[in-house]
Scaffold this motif. Structure first.
Motif, PDB file in Angstrom:
ATOM      1  N   LEU A 191      35.043  39.658  49.131  1.00  0.00           N
ATOM      2  CA  LEU A 191      36.235  40.407  48.744  1.00  0.00           C
ATOM      3  C   LEU A 191      36.660  40.044  47.328  1.00  0.00           C
ATOM      4  CD1 LEU A 191      38.702  42.222  49.373  1.00  0.00           C
ATOM      5  CD2 LEU A 191      39.816  40.166  50.298  1.00  0.00           C
ATOM      6  N   ALA A 192      36.639  38.758  46.992  1.00  0.00           N
ATOM      7  CA  ALA A 192      37.035  38.322  45.654  1.00  0.00           C
ATOM      8  C   ALA A 192      36.153  38.956  44.587  1.00  0.00           C
ATOM      9  CB  ALA A 192      36.983  36.802  45.562  1.00  0.00           C
ATOM     10  N   GLY A 193      34.827  39.001  44.842  1.00  0.00           N
ATOM     11  CA  GLY A 193      33.928  39.634  43.879  1.00  0.00           C
ATOM     12  C   GLY A 193      34.245  41.093  43.663  1.00  0.00           C
ATOM     13  N   LEU A 194      34.518  41.807  44.757  1.00  0.00           N
ATOM     14  CA  LEU A 194      34.853  43.223  44.642  1.00  0.00           C
ATOM     15  C   LEU A 194      36.158  43.432  43.882  1.00  0.00           C
ATOM     16  CD1 LEU A 194      33.925  44.429  48.253  1.00  0.00           C
ATOM     17  CD2 LEU A 194      32.650  44.830  46.143  1.00  0.00           C
ATOM     18  N   VAL A 195      37.145  42.574  44.163  1.00  0.00           N
ATOM     19  CA  VAL A 195      38.434  42.686  43.474  1.00  0.00           C
ATOM     20  C   VAL A 195      38.265  42.427  41.986  1.00  0.00           C
ATOM     21  CG1 VAL A 195      40.732  41.677  43.268  1.00  0.00           C
ATOM     22  CG2 VAL A 195      39.776  42.135  45.528  1.00  0.00           C
ATOM     23  N   MET A 196      37.436  41.448  41.626  1.00  0.00           N
ATOM     24  CA  MET A 196      37.191  41.168  40.203  1.00  0.00           C
ATOM     25  C   MET A 196      36.588  42.381  39.498  1.00  0.00           C
ATOM     26  SD  MET A 196      35.635  37.322  40.288  1.00  0.00           S
ATOM     27  CE  MET A 196      36.456  36.020  41.215  1.00  0.00           C
ATOM     28  N   MET A 197      35.600  43.012  40.120  1.00  0.00           N
ATOM     29  CA  MET A 197      34.966  44.172  39.509  1.00  0.00           C
ATOM     30  C   MET A 197      35.951  45.330  39.381  1.00  0.00           C
ATOM     31  SD  MET A 197      31.057  44.200  40.964  1.00  0.00           S
ATOM     32  CE  MET A 197      31.465  43.905  42.688  1.00  0.00           C
ATOM     33  N   CYS A 198      36.803  45.514  40.390  1.00  0.00           N
ATOM     34  CA  CYS A 198      37.841  46.532  40.284  1.00  0.00           C
ATOM     35  C   CYS A 198      38.788  46.239  39.127  1.00  0.00           C
ATOM     36  CB  CYS A 198      38.629  46.628  41.585  1.00  0.00           C
ATOM     37  SG  CYS A 198      37.707  47.344  42.964  1.00  0.00           S
ATOM     38  N   GLY A 199      39.130  44.957  38.974  1.00  0.00           N
ATOM     39  CA  GLY A 199      40.023  44.566  37.883  1.00  0.00           C
ATOM     40  C   GLY A 199      39.428  44.868  36.525  1.00  0.00           C
ATOM     41  N   ILE A 200      38.132  44.566  36.360  1.00  0.00           N
ATOM     42  CA  ILE A 200      37.469  44.853  35.090  1.00  0.00           C
ATOM     43  C   ILE A 200      37.543  46.347  34.789  1.00  0.00           C
ATOM     44  CG2 ILE A 200      35.240  44.876  33.905  1.00  0.00           C
ATOM     45  CD1 ILE A 200      34.583  42.276  35.413  1.00  0.00           C
ATOM     46  N   GLY A 201      37.269  47.175  35.804  1.00  0.00           N
ATOM     47  CA  GLY A 201      37.317  48.619  35.596  1.00  0.00           C
ATOM     48  C   GLY A 201      38.701  49.123  35.249  1.00  0.00           C
TER      49      GLY A 201
END
Length: 355
Positions: A191-201
């Motif tokens: 979940l943390a990895g997915l949230v990080m990628m969403c944040g970058i976008g």
């Protein structure tokens, strides 16, 4: 020499006063400062506050005499710079009184064109920015909810509620990564990895919208300025709007200081110049001065010959330059202007040589 009015204090001086005041505020927060030094710094803050008070009073007097003249932001900042420290002196504890002077951070901004530009960019991109911000809020809450569901039994002290998990979601979504709250389960780390990628976008979208807005606003300002410069050239004053648009896109403004050489005799030339303001000197056997509305350097575009004379700025001069490839395009779209330039070049060639 007359004294400069307080209402006309320059932006650099406003910035200097604010910087001095903020340094004094910072020093006053140190515990080991002596009583005499503390008193001196406090008197310095009072002196700066007095200057800002005089500036506010004179600005209000001039505003009443001449009308608002779009000075509302400046007046608002002047009010805050005076009233906030005064409120701190009257109502805050002795220890925190100086901290209210931190409002002086706004003083250098009172006449700043850059922040007006930011305001126009945000206004023009408001709908898109609100949309991205809404997406950020949705992802933030969804991440906090998922983190709560996954980690509440593993780390009840850090993920025991959605508000607690939201701090982790903010840190992760912004890719800050303080490390004070870390998912322990495998699902939590995914979940943390997915949230990080969403944040970058999401942050890339914010940056892209602002960059696009700045680019469009600066291009608009440049177009308006160039339009005004082009319209001031007599050669173009009778053209229609569509022709002016093409010329504005082709011509490039240039400001040359007095005494600077614009082009030299014998060098290859790839552009000609139109004079908007100021005067230039053409170094021929009988030197000639050209003023606003004149143009020079056209032989380099028409015949490809080297410059036949050195041209320098007699005064500070505002020019519009036309490059060879743009001249060819202009010849196709506006043959009348190209014919005038060619005819003038032939007349000059048969008379006194010029650049």
């Amino acid at each position: 020499m007359s004294a400069r009015p307080f209402s006309k204090i320059s932006a650099p001086f406003n910035g200097l006063l604010a910087a001095i005041g903020l340094v004094a505020v910072a020093v006053l927060t140190t515990p080991d400062i002596t009583g005499r030094a503390r008193l001196g710094l406090q008197l310095l803050l009072v002196a700066i506050w007095g200057i800002y008070l005089l500036q506010l009073v004179e600005t209000l007097v001039l505003r009443r005499a001449k009308g608002p003249q779009d000075s509302t932001p400046a007046v608002a900042i002047d009010f805050l710079a005076v009233l906030v420290p005064l409120a701190g002196f009257l109502f805050a504890s002795t220890r925190d009184q100086e901290l209210f002077c931190a409002i002086w951070l706004l003083k250098p901004l009172r006449n700043s064109a850059f922040f007006r530009l930011i305001g126009r960019v945000i206004s023009s991109e408001a709908r898109n920015l609100i949309g991205v911000t809404s997406v950020f809020g949705l992802v933030l809450f969804a991440a906090a909810l998922a983190g709560y569901l996954i980690e509440r039994d593993v780390q009840p002290d850090k993920f025991g509620s959605i508000p607690q998990a939201m701090w982790w979601a903010v840190v992760t979504l912004s890719t800050t990564g303080y490390g004070d709250e870390i998912p322990q389960s495998f699902a939590g780390r995914v979940l943390a990895g997915l949230v990080m990628m969403c944040g970058i976008g999401i942050f890339a979208l914010w940056a892209g919208l602002l960059a696009t807005g700045f680019y469009a606003e600066i291009r608009r300002q440049d177009f308006v300025r160039n339009w005004q410069l082009v319209a001031a050239v007599p050669l173009f004053e009778n053209l229609g709007s569509s022709a002016l648009v093409e010329i504005v896109r082709a011509l490039r403004p240039r400001l040359v200081p007095a005494g600077a050489v614009i082009c030299r005799k014998g060098e290859a030339g790839d552009q000609m110049y139109f004079i908007v303001e100021g005067r230039v000197c053409v170094a021929t056997p009988n030197p000639i001065e050209l003023g606003p509305g004149s143009f020079f350097g056209e032989m380099a575009l028409i015949s490809g010959e080297p410059r036949s004379a050195t041209v320098s700025a007699a005064t500070e001069v505002s020019l519009l330059s036309l490059h060879a490839e743009d001249f060819q395009m202009l010849s196709i779209s506006n043959p009348d202007i190209a014919d005038i330039i060619r005819r003038t070049a032939l007349e000059r060639r048969g008379a006194t040589p010029k650049a």
